[in-house]
Design a protein around this motif. Structure first.
Motif, short mmCIF file in Angstrom:
data_model
loop_
_atom_site.label_atom_id
_atom_site.label_comp_id
_atom_site.label_asym_id
_atom_site.label_seq_id
_atom_site.Cartn_x
_atom_site.Cartn_y
_atom_site.Cartn_z
N LYS A 40 0.71 10.20 -7.31
CA LYS A 40 0.23 9.45 -8.70
C LYS A 40 -0.98 9.19 -8.58
O LYS A 40 -1.58 9.38 -9.54
CB LYS A 40 1.26 8.44 -8.59
N LEU A 41 -1.95 8.54 -7.69
CA LEU A 41 -3.09 8.10 -7.96
C LEU A 41 -4.28 8.97 -7.52
O LEU A 41 -5.39 8.73 -7.88
CB LEU A 41 -3.24 6.86 -7.23
N MET B 252 1.07 4.24 5.11
CA MET B 252 2.31 4.48 4.42
C MET B 252 1.91 4.42 2.89
O MET B 252 2.39 5.13 1.88
CB MET B 252 3.29 3.39 4.66
N PHE B 253 1.04 3.52 2.50
CA PHE B 253 0.73 3.12 1.13
C PHE B 253 -0.18 4.47 0.73
O PHE B 253 0.14 4.75 -0.47
CB PHE B 253 -0.28 2.09 0.99
N VAL B 254 -0.92 4.88 1.40
CA VAL B 254 -1.69 6.15 1.08
C VAL B 254 -0.74 7.12 0.90
O VAL B 254 -1.00 7.92 -0.29
CB VAL B 254 -2.91 6.40 2.04
N LEU B 255 0.10 7.57 1.56
CA LEU B 255 0.98 8.51 1.54
C LEU B 255 1.98 8.62 0.41
O LEU B 255 2.17 9.53 -0.42
CB LEU B 255 1.97 8.86 2.83
N LEU B 256 2.37 7.16 0.12
CA LEU B 256 3.42 7.02 -0.96
C LEU B 256 2.50 7.11 -2.20
O LEU B 256 3.08 7.51 -3.36
CB LEU B 256 4.12 5.61 -0.71
N PHE C 15 -6.30 1.70 -3.48
CA PHE C 15 -5.14 1.10 -3.92
C PHE C 15 -4.48 0.50 -2.63
O PHE C 15 -4.02 -0.58 -2.54
CB PHE C 15 -4.25 2.05 -4.68
N SER C 16 -4.59 1.58 -1.59
CA SER C 16 -3.93 1.16 -0.32
C SER C 16 -4.93 0.16 0.38
O SER C 16 -4.17 -0.68 1.09
CB SER C 16 -3.77 2.35 0.63
#
Length: 125
Positions: free
Chosen positions: A29-30, A21-25, A37-38
């Motif tokens: 942007k990143l 989920m963090f990767v997809l979100l 970051f994920s």
């Protein structure tokens, strides 16, 4: 409030879902840094998830052991960094240590999960 508890429980027992989920979100942007970051965010969940998983499978409390191991790894990496260069870049050192925690905790979580699955299959056989 029960919705938040349910989401929290899902992420604690399945931190790989939070990672995805963090990767997809953060992908838009990143860009390429989204995986790092994920991983950084998921490491917090893994520090909780690994001891909770072990306790639910075997009834062993390993939170203290995980914390002590993390501190010993940080000390070991600090000594290595200090031997390589007398001037330590703190942010770079923290990032390396945190990413190593992610890798070790991820491998631990996968092994715990696979062992739990194998024990469950064996108990039904």
């Amino acid at each position: 409030m029960t919705f938040l508890h349910t989401i929290g429980a899902i992420f604690i027992f399945a931190p790989f879902l939070a990672f995805i989920m963090f990767v997809l979100l953060s992908r838009k942007k990143l860009k390429r840094r989204s995986i790092g970051f994920s991983a950084d965010l998921t490491t917090f969940l893994l520090f909780i998830s690994v001891p909770v998983s072990v306790e639910s499978l075997w009834g062993l409390e390993i939170s203290f052991a995980v914390a002590v191991t993390a501190i010993l790894i940080a000390i070991f990496l600090l000594v290595i960094e200090w031997k390589k260069s007398k001037e330590i870049e703190v942010l770079k050192y923290i990032r390396k240590t945190w990413r190593l925690y992610f890798l070790l905790l991820s491998v631990s979580y996968i092994l715990i999960w696979a062992t739990g699955l194998a024990l469950t299959v064996i108990s039904f056989a």
